[in-house]
Design an enzyme around this catalytic site. Structure first.
Site: not given
Length: 298
Positions: A88, A90
């Site tokens: 991922d 963020d």
């Protein structure tokens, strides 16, 4: 302190960390109709190999006993042999939520941040949160470009080293994010991830004015359960045998499976719901780097 005492302590610590794996093996053996000695030895050998790797990388029993996760030894083993690792972006690769930074720059921070928290905690469908946040800020292309110049994304400590070590041993690295491709590409450039290995959302702009017109709903990451779909595509298309997902949010935990292990990251934001689902939960990337470096020597 005697060597035998340290050895016993290390074994005890490993037993704690490996408790869930042992239960999985016992359950599998109890429920399967095929319970031959060969099968039982095979299942035991899995635990033995993971035990060996665990104590080899982390000889300190106190360190081992501090690990958090449902199946830490298995996650470490999978990371050691992974031919693909998906991150991922963020609050994992970078220290903030890109859409929140963009919203702040446009004076819409508080409204958007509330939706981001709901999405990351799994309290609302991701596609609903994405549509709501974009409808609030409606960023033009020039808005985003200005934001990237004035507020460049900050890498999480150690992520550049981890990605470098993975790439150097031949592991393919992917960014799989509910964020925006236009904001993630500069981050990928910083750590050496090819743009073709970014799975993220595409904001649509008017060709003439550059004004916001919507987002591409065909992107797998634009909807709830999008990350499992993206990882399934990556795994099948690349023919990968062992895949690990790393991230901070509920949508990342959803990706296990098809990921063989999910490593939860709490270095930016700790989410209890994610911690409960993680195979291994970490607060920085140092231990993951140790595992990868050790696998390069093997």
């Amino acid at each position: 302190m005697s060597t035998s005492f340290l050895t016993r302590s290390a074994h005890a610590a490993f037993s704690i960390a490996n408790a869930s794996l042992s239960r999985q093996i016992a359950s599998t053996t109890a429920n399967t109709s095929f319970k031959s000695p060969v099968f039982c030895r095979f299942m035991s050998s899995i635990a033995d190999s993971e035990h060996k790797l665990m104590t080899e990388v982390f000889p300190d029993p106190a360190k081992v006993s501090s690990f958090v996760g449902k199946s830490v030894p298995q996650a470490i083993s999978n990371l050691a042999k992974a031919d693909a690792v998906c991150f991922d972006v963020d609050s994992t690769v970078i220290q903030e939520e890109g859409i929140d930074v963009l919203a702040d720059s446009l004076g819409k921070g508080a409204e958007v941040s509330a939706w981001t928290t709901k999405a990351m905690d799994g309290n609302v469908k991701f596609e609903d949160a994405l549509a709501a946040r974009l409808d609030i800020i409606r960023p033009s292309k020039s808005d985003i470009q200005k934001c990237l110049i004035e507020h460049p994304c900050k890498l999480s400590p150690g992520i550049d080293t981890l990605v470098k070590e993975l790439l150097s041993r031949g592991t393919d690295v992917f960014f799989v994010s509910g964020g925006f491709r236009i904001m993630i590409e500069p981050v990928a450039d910083k750590v050496g991830v090819d743009h073709s290995r970014i799975y993220a959302n595409t904001i649509l702009f008017d060709e003439n004015t550059g004004d916001y017109t919507g987002f591409d709903q065909n992107e797998p990451t634009s909807a709830d359960m999008g990350k499992p779909r993206a990882l399934k595509m990556i795994k099948e298309n690349g023919g990968y045998q062992t895949m690990v997902m790393v991230g901070d949010g509920a949508t990342d935990a959803q990706a296990n499976p098809p990921a063989d292990s999910f490593v939860g990251f709490g270095g930016v934001t700790e989410r209890e719901a994610v911690k409960e689902k993680a195979c291994w939960y970490v607060y920085d990337f140092e231990d993951m780097i140790k595992v990868v470096k050790n696998s390069e020597k093997s």
